[in-house]
Write an enzyme that holds these catalytic residues in place. Sequence first.
Site, mmCIF file in Angstrom:
data_model
loop_
_atom_site.group_PDB
_atom_site.id
_atom_site.type_symbol
_atom_site.label_atom_id
_atom_site.label_comp_id
_atom_site.label_asym_id
_atom_site.label_seq_id
_atom_site.Cartn_x
_atom_site.Cartn_y
_atom_site.Cartn_z
ATOM 1 N N GLU A 1 43.668 33.669 42.350
ATOM 2 C CA GLU A 1 44.213 33.164 43.623
ATOM 3 C C GLU A 1 45.584 32.506 43.477
ATOM 4 O O GLU A 1 46.375 32.497 44.407
ATOM 5 C CB GLU A 1 43.238 32.181 44.282
ATOM 6 N N HIS B 1 34.378 31.148 47.526
ATOM 7 C CA HIS B 1 33.424 30.134 47.065
ATOM 8 C C HIS B 1 32.069 30.693 46.638
ATOM 9 O O HIS B 1 31.252 29.938 46.120
ATOM 10 C CB HIS B 1 33.245 29.061 48.143
ATOM 11 N N ASP C 1 36.816 27.049 36.563
ATOM 12 C CA ASP C 1 38.114 27.582 36.137
ATOM 13 C C ASP C 1 38.278 27.645 34.619
ATOM 14 O O ASP C 1 39.156 28.338 34.122
ATOM 15 C CB ASP C 1 39.251 26.741 36.725
ATOM 16 N N ARG D 1 36.684 14.913 46.054
ATOM 17 C CA ARG D 1 37.967 14.583 45.418
ATOM 18 C C ARG D 1 38.412 13.296 46.100
ATOM 19 O O ARG D 1 38.618 13.287 47.307
ATOM 20 C CB ARG D 1 38.976 15.706 45.628
ATOM 21 N N GLY E 1 36.366 46.284 33.633
ATOM 22 C CA GLY E 1 37.236 47.423 33.330
ATOM 23 C C GLY E 1 38.337 47.590 34.364
ATOM 24 O O GLY E 1 38.646 48.707 34.788
ATOM 25 N N ALA E 2 38.929 46.468 34.777
ATOM 26 C CA ALA E 2 39.987 46.538 35.803
ATOM 27 C C ALA E 2 41.215 47.294 35.285
ATOM 28 O O ALA E 2 41.459 47.336 34.083
ATOM 29 C CB ALA E 2 40.388 45.115 36.195
#
Length: 391
Positions: free
Chosen positions: A228, A271, A132, A76, A190-191
Amino acid sequence: MASKVKRIGVLTSGGDAPGMNAAVRAVVRTCMYEGIECVGIKRGWNGLINADFTLMTGKDVAHIINRGGTVIYTARSDEFRTKEGRAKAYSTCELLGLDSIIAIGGDGTFAGCLAFSSEYPISVVGIPGTIDNDIGCSQYSIGFDTAANTAVEAIDKVRDTMQSHERCSVIEVMGHRSGNLAQYVGIATGANAVLVPETPWDFDKDVAEKLREARLAGRTHFMVIVAEGAKQKVDGTADNEIVGNGGAATQVASMIKERLGMDPRVTVLGHTQRGGSPTARDRVNASSMAYYAVELIKNGANNRVVRMWDGKVCDIDMAEGLKMKAKLSTEEQSVLKAMTGSYLSKEPTAEEMSEEELKEKIRSEIEAELRVQLRSEIEAQVRAEIAEEKK
Ligand code: F6P
């Protein structure tokens, strides 16, 4: 007719994503196919600023289609955000005689592209690459499928031990600003509850109620997936700053312990989700998008983002694309809502019933009451008779 484009630079920028190598490989190989030279710019925009590059041919991209990470490295670059940094970067473009740059990364990478091409006569094309999957103008970004599969595999393992100990597990997945990964993985595993950055969570409604229902329905182990960047709703706002490194999952777990008396365990996948051999889907999408990018440049396009839309690889103006806000898939949202809210079969409300159904319901309620009444009358009578006999 031979292409007028002579030399293209390719770079990877921002967080790496599995499949970036497949994309770099496809850029190089398509360039070779079209008679264009390809220069690999190392360490993202920093490579242009520091003239850190390498000419790439077939042998440089051999045996990388199956490898995670990015062989040309990523970074970055704060310096590229400055005018001075971009001036240095352009002098490398001039030095190399680059006609165009293909940048593989997220929307930060594309914003850099746009600033660069608005200041200098250099053509830029972006390819979405981030686990993401949070690029508004593309329904898919390279790396998402691999990351999701890595998370699912890990969560299935956690499930085995949670099931054996009859525990509650709180699992944190990546997604600083986007809940796409959490939502997708939540459906796949299946959370019982999934918390995402897009909607600040309310403990009672979004966690406690769902776990209670699951418990009442006989479940003995529970799974809560937390992105997160998911934040607690505080007085109707999302103003508590909990970002990354297990902060979000730890907060949810301690509330589950305090308020529900469970003994949850926290797993932060971190990660691990960004590494590993890319899935077939990521390899194919990366190859197709990279091929498309080189063809676009060959045909004279500039300032475009290659994107996946309605299952097809296509492109959009970069400025237009950057204006499109990333959203959670509404179809997946509906699926998840039903999957996490249906442990107990819900009685329809009086308003939802037909007149006949309502009458039937009232009749059976009265019948049940009368039976109870009758039972206690008979019981009283029997007791009186027994007492009489005993005299
Ligand atoms: O690649 C995107 C992402 O995975 C985000 O979900 C996460 O917040 C961020 O990268 C973390 O990246 P790093 O640890 O490299 O700063």
